[in-house]
Design a protein around this motif. Structure first.
Motif, PDB file in Angstrom:
ATOM      1  N   MET A 289      41.494  27.871  37.115  1.00 31.78           N
ATOM      2  CA  MET A 289      40.882  27.336  38.420  1.00 31.78           C
ATOM      3  C   MET A 289      39.445  27.258  38.411  1.00 31.78           C
ATOM      4  O   MET A 289      38.938  28.257  37.857  1.00 31.78           O
ATOM      5  CB  MET A 289      41.675  27.699  39.694  1.00 31.78           C
ATOM      6  CG  MET A 289      41.453  29.612  39.637  1.00 31.78           C
ATOM      7  SD  MET A 289      42.582  30.242  41.020  1.00 31.78           S
ATOM      8  CE  MET A 289      42.006  31.896  40.601  1.00 31.78           C
TER       9      MET A 289
ATOM     10  N   HIS B 248      42.878  25.547  47.132  1.00 33.13           N
ATOM     11  CA  HIS B 248      43.364  26.876  47.992  1.00 33.13           C
ATOM     12  C   HIS B 248      42.139  27.672  48.029  1.00 33.13           C
ATOM     13  O   HIS B 248      41.026  27.496  47.767  1.00 33.13           O
ATOM     14  CB  HIS B 248      44.317  27.605  47.043  1.00 33.13           C
ATOM     15  CG  HIS B 248      43.842  28.320  45.732  1.00 33.13           C
ATOM     16  ND1 HIS B 248      43.846  27.412  44.610  1.00 33.13           N
ATOM     17  CD2 HIS B 248      43.179  29.299  45.493  1.00 33.13           C
ATOM     18  CE1 HIS B 248      43.663  28.025  43.456  1.00 33.13           C
ATOM     19  NE2 HIS B 248      43.182  28.953  43.964  1.00 33.13           N
TER      20      HIS B 248
ATOM     21  N   MET C 264      40.644  31.302  47.981  1.00 35.97           N
ATOM     22  CA  MET C 264      41.023  32.962  47.443  1.00 35.97           C
ATOM     23  C   MET C 264      40.204  33.883  48.418  1.00 35.97           C
ATOM     24  O   MET C 264      38.957  33.862  48.924  1.00 35.97           O
ATOM     25  CB  MET C 264      40.185  33.172  46.239  1.00 35.97           C
ATOM     26  CG  MET C 264      40.737  32.150  44.984  1.00 35.97           C
ATOM     27  SD  MET C 264      42.475  32.458  44.481  1.00 35.97           S
ATOM     28  CE  MET C 264      42.136  33.970  43.756  1.00 35.97           C
TER      29      MET C 264
ATOM     30  N   HIS D 203      38.835  27.105  45.878  1.00 36.14           N
ATOM     31  CA  HIS D 203      39.134  26.956  44.529  1.00 36.14           C
ATOM     32  C   HIS D 203      40.042  25.534  44.179  1.00 36.14           C
ATOM     33  O   HIS D 203      40.774  25.195  45.107  1.00 36.14           O
ATOM     34  CB  HIS D 203      40.115  28.039  43.766  1.00 36.14           C
ATOM     35  CG  HIS D 203      39.139  29.373  43.661  1.00 36.14           C
ATOM     36  ND1 HIS D 203      39.556  30.446  42.955  1.00 36.14           N
ATOM     37  CD2 HIS D 203      38.044  29.596  44.017  1.00 36.14           C
ATOM     38  CE1 HIS D 203      38.662  31.183  42.654  1.00 36.14           C
ATOM     39  NE2 HIS D 203      37.470  30.939  43.519  1.00 36.14           N
TER      40      HIS D 203
HETATM   41 CU   LIG Z   1      41.782  30.609  42.904  1.00 34.90          CU
END
Ligand SMILES: [Cu+2]
Length: 167
Positions: A101, A123, A125, A94
């Motif tokens: 996001m 990042h 997830m 993401h």
């Molecule tokens: Cu995310």
């Protein structure tokens, strides 16, 4: 622009130092496509390593974020194109935008540079944990790169407020 670049370099230097002090992640290269026998990779190729990986403890074993730094000491860029885990059914990449996001299909790892997945920015997830994580657990993440192939890292589950470089 120059200011922003300078800041990124500084942050990266900090991450490298934190790794040197704190012990890095375990690396197991499952690498597809490399030639055997050499050991040393010649000049141009991407040379990928992963440092400072962690997962802040998710509330009630739910959706978690994953952070890490992918370094490339080689002279060729690479791309992170897939992340999966034997311990979780879904791992996606993401990118944070101003208000939310969005999922992305690949992330660039520049030559002689790094891809940073960090709080407030890009990042991972992680969803669908097979077993609710507890502090100190390690989750295997398999990171697949276009050129380098797949690298597996064991990513520790840390307290929610953890930041790399702190105890
Ligand atoms: Cu995310």
């Amino acid at each position: 622009m120059k200011g922003a670049l300078g800041f990124r370099r500084t942050a990266l230097a900090g991450a490298v130092l934190a790794t040197a002090l704190g012990g890095g992640a375990f690396l197991v290269a499952c690498g597809a496509g490399g030639q055997d026998g050499g050991g040393a990779v010649s000049g141009g190729a991407a040379r990928i390593s992963v440092a400072d990986s962690y997962i802040p403890m998710p509330p009630a074993g739910g959706m978690a974020a994953g952070y890490l730094t992918v370094r490339n000491e080689g002279g060729e860029g690479d791309e992170l194109v897939k992340v999966s885990s034997p311990g979780a059914s879904s791992v996606t990449m993401h990118r944070s935008t101003a208000s939310s996001m969005e999922q992305v299909e690949k992330l660039d790892v520049p030559a002689h540079g790094a891809l940073q997945l960090a709080r407030g920015g890009t990042h991972l997830m992680i969803m669908g944990w097979q077993k609710a994580p507890v502090l100190g657990d390690e989750l295997e993440l398999d990171l697949t790169f276009t050129r380098t192939g797949t690298i597996s890292v064991k990513v520790p589950v840390k307290e929610l407020t953890y930041r790399p470089g702190q105890q």
